[in-house]
Design an enzyme around this catalytic site. Structure first.
Site, short mmCIF file in Angstrom:
data_model
loop_
_atom_site.label_atom_id
_atom_site.label_comp_id
_atom_site.label_asym_id
_atom_site.label_seq_id
_atom_site.Cartn_x
_atom_site.Cartn_y
_atom_site.Cartn_z
N CYS A 26 1.97 -19.58 0.66
CA CYS A 26 1.94 -19.21 2.07
C CYS A 26 0.58 -18.61 2.37
O CYS A 26 -0.18 -18.28 1.45
CB CYS A 26 3.07 -18.22 2.41
SG CYS A 26 3.00 -16.65 1.53
N HIS A 653 4.00 -3.12 4.31
CA HIS A 653 3.05 -2.71 3.28
C HIS A 653 1.68 -2.49 3.89
O HIS A 653 1.38 -2.97 4.98
CB HIS A 653 2.99 -3.75 2.16
CG HIS A 653 2.88 -5.16 2.61
ND1 HIS A 653 3.97 -5.91 2.97
CD2 HIS A 653 1.81 -5.98 2.76
CE1 HIS A 653 3.60 -7.12 3.32
NE2 HIS A 653 2.28 -7.19 3.22
#
Length: 737
Positions: A26, A653
């Site tokens: 990805c 994150h």
């Protein structure tokens, strides 16, 4: 990962056992890469097939497919949203889909790869190989083949152009500041000066930025054979003298030549040629044919309209002289800010420069508008930093510097990345600045713009000149932010400004004991990539070498998961089997998650509040030096693409020096929090990962990879949701090694 070496003999649910290969990737190379790998491997095993999956994540390629693997394979599934080297799969059945298809419909892909056409060489090398038997590697129905290729190609060009803009622009600005003299011809650097050499080097960088933009757009579409025609086409676009125009087509022309070159090369690749010609196609035939055709087309077909526009705009502006100063200032400001070095911008600039001695007020309006685009975009990155990625924020600082010295091209990276938002904002700000300068009769006695001309004493009416620049800059910044907010935030939303891409299929929750069912859940666009997009999925050997260098233990750390520990029938986890996990006070996930960073229940009921609550949880470890900055960094990451992964999971994150060491937190939300997950599920399991910039290379990616793999097991998620207390939660999480 690899399914068991000896799967059940005989037919699986779909027929005789096959040996299959897969590659998953990805754009960010984090969670979705590993989720797709896990789903494909699990489904293949359930169907009685063997499958080896190569993951091309941000920590490099892992479980790399060997020549022997390829030779023995019955089919290859590429589930990727970025370029993957397909040349190694020549002669094999290849199915190409988006990474979400690998997560969402793994069984369907395994069925379809058996009938996929055999991949044939198209001379494309790394990622240009979009072809199979008749030129195209097939995608599963509803899959992600070609998803967002226009946008990804544009961003690839922008990412490679940015260093040329920054280096060239800053060298020119420094040389003008330290070595320039104000004359009737503008700010001039003496020919025998050291700073003249610096200026010349910067000019070379600026001259190369347009070919780089065009070349790497083409490269992203059709790989290496398209690089030369793309760059040559960009050079032609930037040099109007080649088609009898005083101004080149600028960055807009470069975008046109980049896409023309890319798709022209793709078309040429589809032409069947004799086998003895195939080896020279990518290095001789395709570059020569495509470069010649594109160059001649631009010079003789597109060049004439550009020249015509330049000439007639000049005549039209001449007819406006003597009319309303405000109207003329608005028009000049709009033109200056439109294409930043293209024919429209150059027409306005040369018109003003030609009247410096007779009517310096015209140049005054131009001079006020010239710095507005770079200053406005730079200011926008300071006002709402969370709406821009790291590279854009750095480019914004450089744009502020270039704007001060009147280098309009400093805004080109922003305009190229999101033209439908940035160009209108630039034009509004430029028009405001030009109007104010025109009404105030600001004079500029040199053919140059920006605050630097006021500092050097070339401007008459300095206070109003500065007012015009400041107001125009503020307007551009605010309009940019408003348009970005309406359009969905960061550059990822700009796919709609280049070409509407079909949405990707999305992951959906699947029962623990049943195959993954197809879903018609709404989907989201993939996470973007603004820097280094051209890296694609190639360089497998190099990437795998980097992983190998970290040692076999590190590689095992990424992919291994312990067998689940026994639990109560209600999933509460009363401590049975605790020997395989962590107990209260112990550390899991390599010591990054502890009892202090686990929370049984989140109080927040929306995503922003949850991120703040998780950041405060991490701060209890003493590893967070600046909680507010950690929250800001996490928000920036969310703007780039949701970290809601589906399956009721969210993993926000951040990479920031607001933390002094890697730290991981976990909390549950029984009611669930809307996180924008592709499958529409609310996040009930929330992990937050924070690492300092110095540790951002591999560490947080390994943590994400391990979490992503393990959380794909529905049984594991159920036990994590059902754990009775913090100690039970730690015991379940302790199974992740």
């Amino acid at each position: 990962m690899t399914s068991p070496a000896d799967p059940p003999n005989g037919a699986g649910a779909s027929g005789p056992g096959l040996k299959l290969l897969a590659v998953t990737a990805c754009p960010t190379g984090i969670a979705h890469t590993y989720m797709a790998a896990e789903k494909l491997a699990q489904s293949a095993e359930a169907l009685g097939h063997r499958m080896k999956v190569e993951t091309q994540g941000s920590i490099g390629a892992e479980n790399v497919l060997s020549d022997n693997d390829v030779r023995e394979a019955d089919g290859v599934i590429i589930a990727s949203d970025k370029d993957v080297d397909r040349s190694r799969f020549i002669g094999k059945r290849v199915l190409v889909v988006g990474v979400a298809e690998g997560i969402h419909h793994p069984e369907r892909l395994i069925e379809q790869v058996r009938e996929a056409p055999v991949y044939r060489s198209d001379g494309g090398g790394r990622g240009g190989g979009r072809s199979a038997e008749r030129g195209t590697a097939p995608a599963a129905p509803g899959g992600g083949k070609g998803r967002g290729i226009t946008y990804k190609a544009l961003m690839n060009g922008v990412s490679y152009m940015i260093p040329f803009v920054v280096v060239g622009g800053l060298l020119i600005a420094v040389s003008l500041a330290l070595g320039g003299d104000t004359t009737s011809k503008g700010i001039v650097i003496p020919d025998d000066s050291f700073w003249k050499t610096v200026n010349d080097i910067g000019t070379i960088g600026f001259q190369l930025m347009i070919p780089a933009l065009s070349g790497y757009i083409a490269y992203a579409i059709a790989d290496r054979p398209a690089l030369v025609p793309g760059m040559v086409g960009g050079w032609i676009a930037a040099h109007g003298e080649l088609y009898d125009s005083e101004a080149g087509a600028g960055f807009i022309g470069a975008i046109v030549t980049g896409f023309l070159a890319g798709y022209l090369v793709l078309w040429i690749k589809r032409i069947r040629v004799p086998k003895f010609v195939q080896p020279i196609m990518p290095i001789i035939v395709i570059p020569i044919v495509a470069t010649s055709a594109l160059g001649l087309f631009f010079i003789h077909v597109l060049g004439e309209p550009i020249s015509w526009v330049f000439e007639h705009l000049t005549d039209w502006l001449g007819g406006l002289t003597g009319t309303s100063a405000a109207l003329l200032g608005i028009i000049l400001g709009l033109m200056i800010a439109f294409d930043m070095g293209g024919p429209v911008n150059k027409t306005a600039f040369l018109f003003g420069a030609g009247l410096v001695s007779k009517n310096p007020e015209v140049m005054g309006a131009c001079a006020a508008a010239i710095p507005v685009p770079p200053l406005g975009q730079g200011l926008a990155t300071l006002l709402r930093r969370r709406m821009f990625d790291d590279q854009e924020r750095e480019t914004g600082l450089a744009a502020l510097f270039m704007g001060f010295f009147g280098i309009t091209e400093g805004a080109i990276p922003f305009a190229a990345a999101r033209p439908a938002r940035v160009i209108p904002a630039n034009m509004v700000g430029g028009a405001v600045a030009g109007a104010i300068a025109g009404v105030a009769s600001v004079e500029d006695n040199v053919p140059h713009g920006g605050p630097i001309v006021a500092v050097l004493g070339a401007v008459g009416g300095v206070p109003m000149f500065l007012v015009a620049v400041v107001v125009g800059t503020a307007v551009t910044a605010l309009v940019t932010l408003a348009l970005m907010s309406v359009g969905g935030g960061p550059a990822a939303a700009e796919a709609a400004t280049a070409a509407a891409a079909p949405p990707a299929a999305s992951p959906a929750a699947s029962p623990a004991a049943s195959p993954v069912a197809p879903s018609l859940a709404p989907s989201l666009a993939p996470e973007p990539v603004l820097a280094g997009a051209g890296g694609g999925g190639g360089g497998t050997a190099a990437a795998s070498g980097a992983v190998a260098a970290s040692g076999a233990a590190a590689a095992r750390e990424v992919v291994s998961v312990k067998a689940p520990a026994p639990t109560d029938t209600d999933g509460a986890g009363d401590g049975a089997g605790a020997g395989t996990g962590a107990g209260p006070g112990e550390e899991v996930l390599s010591g990054y998650l502890t009892e202090r960073t686990v929370k049984e229940r989140l109080a927040a009921d929306d995503k922003d509040a949850a991120i703040r609550e998780m950041a405060e949880l991490l701060a209890t470890t003493g590893r967070v030096a600046d909680t507010a900055e950690l929250v800001r960094a996490a928000f920036v990451r969310e703007e780039q693409g949701t970290t809601g992964l589906g399956e009721e999971i969210a993993i926000p994150h951040a990479k920031t020096d607001a933390v002094t060491a890697p730290v991981v937190g976990f909390a549950r939300s029984p009611e669930g929090i809307e996180w924008g997950a592709p499958d529409g599920t609310k996040a009930r399991l929330v992990f937050m990962i924070a690492v300092p910039e110095a540790a951002a290379g591999d560490e947080h990616l390994r943590i994400l990879a391990r979490l992503s793999r393990t959380l794909m097991a529905a049984e594991f998620r159920e036990r994590l949701l059902g754990a009775a207390d913090v100690g039970a939660i730690l015991r379940v999480l302790g199974e992740i090694e």
